[in-house]
Design an enzyme around this catalytic site. Structure first.
Site, short mmCIF file in Angstrom:
data_model
loop_
_atom_site.label_atom_id
_atom_site.label_comp_id
_atom_site.label_asym_id
_atom_site.label_seq_id
_atom_site.Cartn_x
_atom_site.Cartn_y
_atom_site.Cartn_z
CE LYS A 18 -3.69 -2.20 2.75
NZ LYS A 18 -3.00 -3.45 3.11
CE LYS A 72 -2.89 6.99 -1.65
NZ LYS A 72 -4.00 7.01 -0.66
CB SER A 82 -4.73 3.60 9.05
OG SER A 82 -4.66 4.48 7.94
#
Length: 331
Positions: free
Chosen positions: A87, A129, A173
């Site tokens: 990620k 994204k 996060s």
């Protein structure tokens, strides 16, 4: 829905996997939850965290790149939540082959294993994204999304459905700016750098992300992309909420970074329906029919775009402060 079912979570030791596991254990009585991930130490920590559920939790060390291991892990599984991915945008840019192997090849392996092993439902986590991608991570997730949606055409008479849940960085996060700002504050800093004063983001909590996945597992007919209706905030307001009165030097936007998060493009508006708390982008394929549109929704206007920069719901500094539950007095 999940009672007496076997659920497998890829990348299950991450933030989402832990939150999803907690929710399922609290609200359902699953037959088994399988945590599938590469990190045996994180599995050890998670096993200790949920040791009272040792009769329900199972841990598989494995990689989504390994199709044989996936086939073994998927045996008897009813529901799969696919959260495993590379990620980090800079890491994917520097290691493009690795990103392709995990995010694209891994997605194909998940599809094949689910089709062949009798899995009933697959929900794959996506990202903003993947919408009009400008970096490799977004490009690989766009391909991944397309693979899972198209997989519905290969199900034949099998009772298996593939769907997508899309959201941006979860508040707090590891991939969000909040831990970065917190670290500066904890080190005694009085300045929080802003890449661009115009930058906005959507705000979604882990709990909201889990809830959207549960909805997709329960309602999806196959091929949908579920998107939560959530508020936007300005990065400058976030900085002031976390450290009132701080200076905010503008340091320039990073490569592969967008000013705003986009969840639904204008091009997708003709296939998008709005519901009370979410949007659904439906497939564009000839195998998908209008009769599969879920009830209760209304098609959005042509040219509609769901962007954090043009959202109708916004968080101010006080709203952000409450959501973060910050104790600004240090108590």
């Amino acid at each position: 829905m999940l009672n007496h079912k076997i659920i497998l979570i890829t990348g299950g030791t991450g933030s989402f996997g832990n939150a999803f596991t907690s929710y399922v254990l609290e609200h359902y009585k699953p037959k088994k939850i399988i945590i599938y991930s590469r990190d045996e130490y994180k599995q050890f920590l998670m096993a200790n965290k949920y040791k009272e559920y040792g009769d329900v939790l199972r841990f598989f060390v494995g990689d989504v790149r390994d199709k044989d291991r996936l086939y073994r892990a998927f045996d008897g599984v009813d529901y799969v939540v696919h959260a495993a991915a590379l990620k980090q945008v800079p890491a994917c840019e520097y290691n493009p082959m690795e990103a392709v192997k995990t995010n694209i090849d891994g997605a194909m392996n998940i599809v094949d294993a689910a089709l062949d092993c009798g899995v009933k439902r697959v929900v794959a986590l996506s990202t903003d994204k993947a919408v009009n991608p400008i970096n490799l991570y977004g490009g690989t997730k766009l391909v991944s999304d397309k693979l899972f949606i198209a997989a519905n055409a290969y199900s034949g008479q099998k009772d298996v459905r593939f769907s997508i849940v899309r959201y941006g960085n979860v508040a707090g996060s590891r991939g969000s700016v909040i831990p970065f700002f917190r670290n500066i504050i904890e080190q005694g800093g009085s300045s929080l750098p802003i890449t661009d004063y115009r930058m906005t983001r959507f705000w979604i909590s882990l709990e909201q992300g889990v809830g959207l996945v549960i909805k997709a597992l329960a309602e999806a007919k196959g091929g949908e992309t579920f998107i939560s209706k959530i508020p936007s905030f300005k990065i400058t307001d976030l900085a002031q909420a976390m450290l009132p009165g701080c200076t905010m030097p503008e340091v320039g936007i990073r490569e592969g970074e967008k000013l705003h998060e986009i969840m639904v493009t204008r091009e997708d508006s003709m296939h998008t329906y709005e519901y009370e708390k979410h949007f659904i982008v439906y497939p564009h394929y000839n195998w998908w029919g209008e009769q599969k549109v879920l009830p209760g929704g209304k098609q959005v206007e042509p040219g509609f775009e769901y962007s954090s920069g043009s959202n109708t719901e916004w968080l101010g500094t006080e709203d952000i402060r409450k959501l973060l539950s910050l104790d600004l007095n240090g108590n």
